[in-house]
Write a protein that holds these residues in place. Structure first.
Motif, PDB file in Angstrom:
ATOM      1  N   ALA A 112       0.876  -1.013  -0.064  1.00 42.79           N
ATOM      2  CA  ALA A 112      -0.157  -0.082  -0.001  1.00 42.79           C
ATOM      3  C   ALA A 112       0.750   1.171   0.049  1.00 42.79           C
ATOM      4  N   GLN A 113       1.941   1.182   0.140  1.00 47.81           N
ATOM      5  CA  GLN A 113       3.194   2.378  -0.040  1.00 47.81           C
ATOM      6  C   GLN A 113       2.955   2.900  -1.607  1.00 47.81           C
ATOM      7  N   ALA A 114       2.309   1.879  -2.217  1.00 47.80           N
ATOM      8  CA  ALA A 114       2.112   2.476  -3.834  1.00 47.80           C
ATOM      9  C   ALA A 114       0.703   2.880  -3.526  1.00 47.80           C
ATOM     10  N   PRO A 115       0.250   4.093  -3.617  1.00 49.63           N
ATOM     11  CA  PRO A 115      -1.077   4.686  -3.442  1.00 49.63           C
ATOM     12  C   PRO A 115      -1.981   4.116  -4.480  1.00 49.63           C
ATOM     13  N   PRO A 116      -3.072   3.668  -3.924  1.00 47.48           N
ATOM     14  CA  PRO A 116      -4.268   3.063  -5.020  1.00 47.48           C
ATOM     15  C   PRO A 116      -4.627   4.274  -5.797  1.00 47.48           C
ATOM     16  N   GLY A 117      -5.178   3.992  -6.982  1.00 46.50           N
ATOM     17  CA  GLY A 117      -6.005   5.192  -8.035  1.00 46.50           C
ATOM     18  C   GLY A 117      -7.369   4.964  -7.877  1.00 46.50           C
ATOM     19  N   VAL A 118      -7.714   3.506  -8.084  1.00 42.03           N
ATOM     20  CA  VAL A 118      -9.030   3.142  -8.198  1.00 42.03           C
ATOM     21  C   VAL A 118      -9.434   2.017  -7.216  1.00 42.03           C
ATOM     22  N   ILE A 119     -10.539   2.349  -6.316  1.00 41.73           N
ATOM     23  CA  ILE A 119     -10.892   1.502  -5.244  1.00 41.73           C
ATOM     24  C   ILE A 119     -12.571   1.334  -5.563  1.00 41.73           C
ATOM     25  N   VAL A 120     -12.814  -0.091  -5.791  1.00 45.40           N
ATOM     26  CA  VAL A 120     -14.165  -0.559  -6.035  1.00 45.40           C
ATOM     27  C   VAL A 120     -14.723  -1.088  -4.512  1.00 45.40           C
ATOM     28  N   LEU A 121     -15.719  -0.573  -4.233  1.00 45.53           N
ATOM     29  CA  LEU A 121     -16.206  -0.882  -2.849  1.00 45.53           C
ATOM     30  C   LEU A 121     -17.495  -1.711  -3.132  1.00 45.53           C
ATOM     31  N   GLY A 122     -17.979  -2.280  -2.054  1.00 45.54           N
ATOM     32  CA  GLY A 122     -19.341  -3.150  -1.959  1.00 45.54           C
ATOM     33  C   GLY A 122     -20.183  -2.633  -0.725  1.00 45.54           C
ATOM     34  N   MET A 123     -21.292  -3.104  -0.601  1.00 42.09           N
ATOM     35  CA  MET A 123     -22.059  -2.627   0.617  1.00 42.09           C
ATOM     36  C   MET A 123     -22.742  -4.019   1.191  1.00 42.09           C
ATOM     37  N   GLY A 124     -22.694  -4.507   2.524  1.00 43.14           N
ATOM     38  CA  GLY A 124     -23.447  -5.644   2.822  1.00 43.14           C
ATOM     39  C   GLY A 124     -24.681  -4.847   3.244  1.00 43.14           C
ATOM     40  N   GLU A 125     -25.741  -6.067   3.508  1.00 47.72           N
ATOM     41  CA  GLU A 125     -27.117  -5.719   4.011  1.00 47.72           C
ATOM     42  C   GLU A 125     -27.081  -5.199   5.477  1.00 47.72           C
ATOM     43  N   ASP A 126     -26.075  -5.405   6.209  1.00 48.67           N
ATOM     44  CA  ASP A 126     -25.910  -4.795   7.333  1.00 48.67           C
ATOM     45  C   ASP A 126     -25.222  -3.291   7.349  1.00 48.67           C
ATOM     46  N   GLY A 127     -24.934  -2.759   6.347  1.00 49.72           N
ATOM     47  CA  GLY A 127     -24.196  -1.373   6.090  1.00 49.72           C
ATOM     48  C   GLY A 127     -22.781  -1.533   6.099  1.00 49.72           C
ATOM     49  N   HIS A 128     -22.264  -2.764   6.152  1.00 42.04           N
ATOM     50  CA  HIS A 128     -20.606  -2.703   6.216  1.00 42.04           C
ATOM     51  C   HIS A 128     -19.911  -2.618   4.920  1.00 42.04           C
ATOM     52  N   THR A 129     -19.085  -2.277   4.607  1.00 43.72           N
ATOM     53  CA  THR A 129     -18.053  -2.256   3.625  1.00 43.72           C
ATOM     54  C   THR A 129     -16.655  -2.698   3.645  1.00 43.72           C
ATOM     55  N   ALA A 130     -15.848  -3.295   2.799  1.00 44.50           N
ATOM     56  CA  ALA A 130     -14.656  -3.760   3.385  1.00 44.50           C
ATOM     57  C   ALA A 130     -14.919  -5.034   4.328  1.00 44.50           C
ATOM     58  N   SER A 131     -14.137  -5.061   5.215  1.00 40.09           N
ATOM     59  CA  SER A 131     -14.420  -5.926   6.479  1.00 40.09           C
ATOM     60  C   SER A 131     -14.597  -5.071   7.661  1.00 40.09           C
ATOM     61  N   LEU A 132     -15.377  -3.844   7.326  1.00 43.07           N
ATOM     62  CA  LEU A 132     -15.627  -2.934   8.627  1.00 43.07           C
ATOM     63  C   LEU A 132     -17.313  -3.153   8.735  1.00 43.07           C
ATOM     64  N   PHE A 133     -17.389  -3.863   9.877  1.00 45.70           N
ATOM     65  CA  PHE A 133     -18.988  -4.110  10.052  1.00 45.70           C
ATOM     66  C   PHE A 133     -19.313  -3.353  11.409  1.00 45.70           C
ATOM     67  N   PRO A 134     -20.485  -3.035  11.290  1.00 40.74           N
ATOM     68  CA  PRO A 134     -21.120  -2.374  12.601  1.00 40.74           C
ATOM     69  C   PRO A 134     -20.879  -3.024  13.739  1.00 40.74           C
ATOM     70  N   ARG A 135     -20.509  -2.410  14.850  1.00 40.85           N
ATOM     71  CA  ARG A 135     -20.408  -3.074  16.228  1.00 40.85           C
ATOM     72  C   ARG A 135     -19.232  -3.915  16.326  1.00 40.85           C
ATOM     73  N   MET A 136     -18.290  -3.916  15.209  1.00 37.69           N
ATOM     74  CA  MET A 136     -17.110  -4.679  15.248  1.00 37.69           C
ATOM     75  C   MET A 136     -16.367  -4.372  16.500  1.00 37.69           C
ATOM     76  N   GLN A 137     -15.667  -5.370  17.101  1.00 39.60           N
ATOM     77  CA  GLN A 137     -14.817  -5.194  18.331  1.00 39.60           C
ATOM     78  C   GLN A 137     -13.773  -4.322  18.100  1.00 39.60           C
ATOM     79  N   ASN A 138     -13.047  -4.101  17.097  1.00 36.65           N
ATOM     80  CA  ASN A 138     -11.983  -3.379  16.980  1.00 36.65           C
ATOM     81  C   ASN A 138     -12.507  -2.114  15.741  1.00 36.65           C
ATOM     82  N   LEU A 139     -13.440  -1.947  15.666  1.00 39.11           N
ATOM     83  CA  LEU A 139     -14.032  -0.905  14.606  1.00 39.11           C
ATOM     84  C   LEU A 139     -13.494   0.604  14.789  1.00 39.11           C
ATOM     85  N   ASP A 140     -13.354   1.091  16.186  1.00 31.01           N
ATOM     86  CA  ASP A 140     -12.790   2.131  16.405  1.00 31.01           C
ATOM     87  C   ASP A 140     -11.367   2.354  15.955  1.00 31.01           C
ATOM     88  N   ALA A 141     -10.803   1.166  16.391  1.00 28.68           N
ATOM     89  CA  ALA A 141      -9.243   1.143  16.062  1.00 28.68           C
ATOM     90  C   ALA A 141      -8.779   1.028  14.633  1.00 28.68           C
TER      91      ALA A 141
END
Length: 228
Positions: free
Chosen positions: A116-145
């Motif tokens: 990732a030291q080579a910065p991305p130009g284009v990022i394609v994201l999705g969204m789960g039915e719980d409103g998550h994207t990537a592997s960032l989930f609502p109320r995930m234990q280490n979400l704040d971090a």
């Protein structure tokens, strides 16, 4: 917001948007960098994208996130990318798998951050039915971090998050990893996701819907591609 009348139009519209962004990068620099999400939704787009007449040998393809699975596992995002994108013209792209046999999750995160030291130009994201994207989930234990992390990738513990299914250990892109991209796309289909999107866009708390980082993270505007 880019709305289409059919899945076929959506598939090719999104693929053209991605390929056009990559083509601009290849005109301006030696290599282009593309980050892709997993899941069943974007697979047709990746298949269409694989036919784009780009100099794919100058394109680096990496993942937005990955389940803690070996790259050849049928449920891994790596397997999805290999089977849907890395074919036809795109067979010449350079793919960076996050996981690898014999690599610990800490080593996998370190490797992802090194790439990732080579910065991305284009990022394609999705969204789960719980409103998550990537592997960032609502109320995930280490979400704040994860939201506050300065590194592009962090390990994720999705214990207690229904949207993660049985895949609780993961590696995910953070807002810090999203920020450098000049092109952000969110691919969604169906009326259920459209209604959820309205709720996501109607607030600013990423703890409720982590997908909000797609448009709240400073940087490029978010292009949403949707079809019924």
């Amino acid at each position: 917001m880019h709305s289409y009348e059919s899945q076929t139009q959506w598939t090719w519209g999104a693929a053209v948007a991605i390929s056009s962004a990559l083509a601009r990068d290849l005109q301006q620099q030696p290599r282009a960098r593309l980050l892709l999400s997993g899941g069943s939704t974007p697979a047709p787009v990746y298949e269409a994208l694989s036919k784009a007449p780009l100099e794919w040998d100058r394109v680096d393809v990496a993942l937005v996130d990955e389940r803690w699975l070996l790259p050849d596992d049928p449920d891994s995002n790596s397997r999805l990318i290999r089977e849907s994108l890395l074919r036809n013209n795109a067979a010449n792209a350079r793919f960076e798998s996050i996981t690898r046999p014999g690599r610990s999750i800490e080593e996998a995160v370190n490797a992802a951050n090194l790439h990732a030291q080579a910065p991305p130009g284009v990022i394609v994201l999705g969204m789960g039915e719980d409103g998550h994207t990537a592997s960032l989930f609502p109320r995930m234990q280490n979400l704040d971090a994860a939201l506050a992390a300065r590194s592009a990738y962090v390990p994720a513990d999705a214990t207690g998050c229904p949207g993660a299914g049985k895949f609780l250990r993961r590696i995910t892109l953070t807002p810090a990893g999203l920020a450098p991209a000049h092109t952000r796309l969110l691919l969604i289909r169906g009326e259920t996701k459209r209604k959820l999107l309205d709720r996501v866009l109607d607030g600013s708390d990423p703890h409720e819907y982590p997908a909000r980082v797609a448009f709240l993270t400073p940087g490029a505007p978010l292009h949403i591609h949707w079809c019924p």
